[in-house]
Write a protein that holds these residues in place. Structure first.
Motif, PDB file in Angstrom:
ATOM      1  N   VAL A 178     -17.684 -67.768   9.063  1.00 19.28           N
ATOM      2  CA  VAL A 178     -17.524 -67.346  10.192  1.00 19.28           C
ATOM      3  C   VAL A 178     -16.559 -66.312  10.543  1.00 19.28           C
ATOM      4  CG1 VAL A 178     -17.017 -67.752  12.729  1.00 19.28           C
ATOM      5  CG2 VAL A 178     -17.912 -69.667  10.870  1.00 19.28           C
ATOM      6  N   ALA A 179     -15.788 -65.531   9.653  1.00 20.23           N
ATOM      7  CA  ALA A 179     -15.036 -64.157  10.246  1.00 20.23           C
ATOM      8  C   ALA A 179     -15.603 -63.652   9.532  1.00 20.23           C
ATOM      9  CB  ALA A 179     -13.460 -64.758   9.334  1.00 20.23           C
ATOM     10  N   ALA A 180     -16.597 -63.679   8.935  1.00 21.74           N
ATOM     11  CA  ALA A 180     -16.875 -62.283   8.205  1.00 21.74           C
ATOM     12  C   ALA A 180     -18.432 -61.690   8.863  1.00 21.74           C
ATOM     13  CB  ALA A 180     -17.582 -62.638   7.081  1.00 21.74           C
ATOM     14  N   ILE A 181     -18.728 -63.236   9.854  1.00 18.01           N
ATOM     15  CA  ILE A 181     -20.305 -62.914  10.724  1.00 18.01           C
ATOM     16  C   ILE A 181     -19.362 -62.678  11.852  1.00 18.01           C
ATOM     17  CG2 ILE A 181     -20.994 -64.106  12.770  1.00 18.01           C
ATOM     18  CD1 ILE A 181     -21.611 -66.345  10.240  1.00 18.01           C
ATOM     19  N   MET A 182     -18.275 -62.287  12.267  1.00 18.50           N
ATOM     20  CA  MET A 182     -17.894 -62.205  13.510  1.00 18.50           C
ATOM     21  C   MET A 182     -16.316 -60.106  13.383  1.00 18.50           C
ATOM     22  SD  MET A 182     -14.841 -65.737  14.732  1.00 18.50           S
ATOM     23  CE  MET A 182     -13.744 -64.464  15.964  1.00 18.50           C
ATOM     24  N   ALA A 183     -16.786 -60.244  11.830  1.00 17.97           N
ATOM     25  CA  ALA A 183     -16.311 -58.890  12.000  1.00 17.97           C
ATOM     26  C   ALA A 183     -17.763 -57.978  12.028  1.00 17.97           C
ATOM     27  CB  ALA A 183     -16.160 -58.674  10.718  1.00 17.97           C
ATOM     28  N   GLY A 184     -18.683 -58.380  11.503  1.00 17.38           N
ATOM     29  CA  GLY A 184     -19.828 -57.909  11.430  1.00 17.38           C
ATOM     30  C   GLY A 184     -20.959 -57.523  13.033  1.00 17.38           C
ATOM     31  N   LEU A 185     -20.433 -58.488  13.388  1.00 16.04           N
ATOM     32  CA  LEU A 185     -20.228 -58.448  14.935  1.00 16.04           C
ATOM     33  C   LEU A 185     -19.631 -57.689  15.538  1.00 16.04           C
ATOM     34  CD1 LEU A 185     -20.593 -62.224  16.594  1.00 16.04           C
ATOM     35  CD2 LEU A 185     -22.577 -60.591  16.269  1.00 16.04           C
ATOM     36  N   GLY A 186     -17.888 -57.073  15.795  1.00 15.40           N
ATOM     37  CA  GLY A 186     -17.790 -56.823  16.590  1.00 15.40           C
ATOM     38  C   GLY A 186     -18.400 -54.312  15.428  1.00 15.40           C
ATOM     39  N   LEU A 187     -18.554 -54.814  14.023  1.00 12.62           N
ATOM     40  CA  LEU A 187     -19.174 -53.407  13.307  1.00 12.62           C
ATOM     41  C   LEU A 187     -19.910 -52.940  13.796  1.00 12.62           C
ATOM     42  CD1 LEU A 187     -18.422 -53.907   9.948  1.00 12.62           C
ATOM     43  CD2 LEU A 187     -17.082 -52.494  11.425  1.00 12.62           C
ATOM     44  N   TRP A 188     -21.170 -53.571  14.819  1.00  8.77           N
ATOM     45  CA  TRP A 188     -22.590 -54.171  14.771  1.00  8.77           C
ATOM     46  C   TRP A 188     -22.410 -53.731  16.432  1.00  8.77           C
ATOM     47  CZ3 TRP A 188     -25.504 -57.825  18.287  1.00  8.77           C
ATOM     48  CH2 TRP A 188     -26.777 -57.186  18.507  1.00  8.77           C
ATOM     49  N   GLY A 189     -21.276 -54.345  17.018  1.00  8.67           N
ATOM     50  CA  GLY A 189     -21.072 -53.927  18.939  1.00  8.67           C
ATOM     51  C   GLY A 189     -20.721 -52.545  19.074  1.00  8.67           C
ATOM     52  N   GLY A 190     -19.337 -52.301  18.301  1.00 14.96           N
ATOM     53  CA  GLY A 190     -18.683 -51.228  17.839  1.00 14.96           C
ATOM     54  C   GLY A 190     -19.560 -49.781  18.196  1.00 14.96           C
ATOM     55  N   SER A 191     -20.827 -49.772  17.270  1.00 11.38           N
ATOM     56  CA  SER A 191     -21.405 -48.733  16.856  1.00 11.38           C
ATOM     57  C   SER A 191     -22.634 -48.641  18.485  1.00 11.38           C
ATOM     58  CB  SER A 191     -22.657 -49.044  15.645  1.00 11.38           C
ATOM     59  OG  SER A 191     -21.687 -49.578  14.430  1.00 11.38           O
ATOM     60  N   GLN A 192     -23.295 -49.973  18.143  1.00 11.28           N
ATOM     61  CA  GLN A 192     -24.416 -49.495  20.105  1.00 11.28           C
ATOM     62  C   GLN A 192     -22.468 -48.573  21.262  1.00 11.28           C
ATOM     63  OE1 GLN A 192     -24.846 -54.482  20.304  1.00 11.28           O
ATOM     64  NE2 GLN A 192     -26.976 -53.378  20.596  1.00 11.28           N
ATOM     65  N   ILE A 193     -22.245 -49.258  20.856  1.00 15.18           N
ATOM     66  CA  ILE A 193     -21.487 -48.831  22.471  1.00 15.18           C
ATOM     67  C   ILE A 193     -21.179 -47.500  21.806  1.00 15.18           C
ATOM     68  CG2 ILE A 193     -18.897 -48.481  23.724  1.00 15.18           C
ATOM     69  CD1 ILE A 193     -18.745 -51.612  22.976  1.00 15.18           C
ATOM     70  N   ILE A 194     -20.338 -46.829  20.698  1.00 16.33           N
ATOM     71  CA  ILE A 194     -20.143 -45.184  20.339  1.00 16.33           C
ATOM     72  C   ILE A 194     -21.757 -44.545  20.579  1.00 16.33           C
ATOM     73  CG2 ILE A 194     -19.659 -43.630  18.623  1.00 16.33           C
ATOM     74  CD1 ILE A 194     -17.440 -45.706  17.247  1.00 16.33           C
ATOM     75  N   GLY A 195     -22.780 -44.853  20.467  1.00 14.39           N
ATOM     76  CA  GLY A 195     -24.017 -44.853  20.448  1.00 14.39           C
ATOM     77  C   GLY A 195     -24.541 -44.437  21.831  1.00 14.39           C
ATOM     78  N   GLN A 196     -23.701 -45.188  22.917  1.00 14.58           N
ATOM     79  CA  GLN A 196     -24.873 -45.081  24.201  1.00 14.58           C
ATOM     80  C   GLN A 196     -23.711 -44.071  24.693  1.00 14.58           C
ATOM     81  OE1 GLN A 196     -25.214 -48.564  26.527  1.00 14.58           O
ATOM     82  NE2 GLN A 196     -25.498 -47.323  27.900  1.00 14.58           N
ATOM     83  N   ALA A 197     -22.314 -44.213  24.077  1.00 16.52           N
ATOM     84  CA  ALA A 197     -21.645 -43.463  24.866  1.00 16.52           C
ATOM     85  C   ALA A 197     -21.620 -42.101  24.288  1.00 16.52           C
ATOM     86  CB  ALA A 197     -19.951 -43.904  24.703  1.00 16.52           C
ATOM     87  N   ARG A 198     -21.807 -41.842  23.680  1.00 15.88           N
ATOM     88  CA  ARG A 198     -21.973 -40.041  22.719  1.00 15.88           C
ATOM     89  C   ARG A 198     -23.354 -39.528  23.547  1.00 15.88           C
ATOM     90  NH1 ARG A 198     -21.809 -39.848  16.543  1.00 15.88           N
ATOM     91  NH2 ARG A 198     -22.695 -38.208  16.974  1.00 15.88           N
ATOM     92  N   ALA A 199     -24.011 -40.770  23.506  1.00 18.52           N
ATOM     93  CA  ALA A 199     -25.590 -40.040  24.102  1.00 18.52           C
ATOM     94  C   ALA A 199     -25.105 -39.113  25.680  1.00 18.52           C
ATOM     95  CB  ALA A 199     -26.929 -40.983  24.923  1.00 18.52           C
ATOM     96  N   GLU A 200     -24.299 -40.049  26.116  1.00 16.77           N
ATOM     97  CA  GLU A 200     -23.860 -39.537  27.676  1.00 16.77           C
ATOM     98  C   GLU A 200     -23.042 -38.764  27.792  1.00 16.77           C
ATOM     99  OE1 GLU A 200     -22.060 -43.949  29.531  1.00 16.77           O
ATOM    100  OE2 GLU A 200     -23.633 -45.162  29.534  1.00 16.77           O
ATOM    101  N   LEU A 201     -22.355 -38.366  26.924  1.00 20.57           N
ATOM    102  CA  LEU A 201     -21.283 -37.300  26.854  1.00 20.57           C
ATOM    103  C   LEU A 201     -22.369 -35.947  27.199  1.00 20.57           C
ATOM    104  CD1 LEU A 201     -18.133 -38.776  24.813  1.00 20.57           C
ATOM    105  CD2 LEU A 201     -18.147 -37.933  27.894  1.00 20.57           C
ATOM    106  N   ARG A 202     -23.217 -36.918  26.201  1.00 20.77           N
ATOM    107  CA  ARG A 202     -24.286 -34.472  26.006  1.00 20.77           C
ATOM    108  C   ARG A 202     -25.112 -34.712  27.112  1.00 20.77           C
ATOM    109  NH1 ARG A 202     -25.096 -37.256  20.367  1.00 20.77           N
ATOM    110  NH2 ARG A 202     -27.024 -38.508  21.333  1.00 20.77           N
TER     111      ARG A 202
END
Length: 215
Positions: A178-202
């Motif tokens: 479960v701890a590993a799954i939660m780590a995966g969720l964090g990596l996935w969610g962080g990547s989503q946020i960074i992707g949208q934020a970079r698009a908005e900055l562009r």
């Protein structure tokens, strides 16, 4: 020339008083749950609970950042979202490292503590997620808040399942999975946020010269 599109000149989702109230509620709930769940995680020897507690702390900090930039321009909100996305990625990496260490050196956690605390955390996160649901399709900053809350609720369900697994098997592996799954969720969610934020900055960089020409 007066600005007719400034965030401070009109009520939008980003400076809506209701949005700010929801963020304050979410901040208080997450700060309180961090303290309670970390104490329970250490006492119960659960790596999943400790990981979830750190997630509560990260979310509390993210809500505080969102409150600080709620009425600012899109570019500043996107920069704040980049910071939050990076924080979530770091959280995911930290949980992965912690899980590997626990797999090598950890003991079997207390399933009863995991189940009770996981259920309390689930109730808290479902309530926060319900308050934030209407803002799930906003800009990167607003979406990051929703993603944090959504991931927390999923993580709490996983902690409860891990508690059942630990209870049934007498092994620490369900807790570690479960701890590993939660780590995966964090990596996935962080990547989503960074992707949208970079698009908005562009997009903001493209729109700014056009606004200057018509100013």
């Amino acid at each position: 020339m007066a600005c007719t599109n400034c965030a401070s000149d009109k009520v939008t989702a980003t400076n809506d008083p209701h949005w700010r109230r929801v963020l304050w509620i979410a901040l208080a709930v997450n700060a309180a749950m961090f303290v309670g769940e970390m104490i329970a995680g250490v006492a119960g020897g659960s790596r999943a609970l400790q990981a979830d507690a750190l997630d509560f702390l990260g979310d509390a900090a993210n809500y505080a950042i969102s409150l600080g930039v709620a009425s600012m321009a899109l570019a500043w909100r996107a920069r704040a979202a980049l910071l939050k996305g990076g924080t979530i990625l770091l959280f995911g990496l930290a949980v992965l490292v912690s899980t590997v260490w626990s797999a090598l050196h950890g003991a079997v956690p207390h399933a009863e503590v995991m189940g009770v605390v996981g259920f309390a955390a689930l109730i808290a996160n479902v309530c926060v997620a319900a308050l934030l649901y209407r803002y799930r399709t906003g800009d990167a900053n607003m979406r990051s808040v929703w993603i944090c809350s959504r991931n927390d609720a999923i993580g709490n369900l996983a902690v409860m399942l891990a508690a059942l697994g630990v209870f049934g098997t007498g092994s620490a592996w369900p807790d570690l999975v479960v701890a590993a799954i939660m780590a995966g969720l964090g990596l996935w969610g962080g990547s989503q946020i960074i992707g949208q934020a970079r698009a908005e900055l562009r997009s903001e960089r493209v729109l700014t010269p056009a606004r200057a020409q018509h100013g």
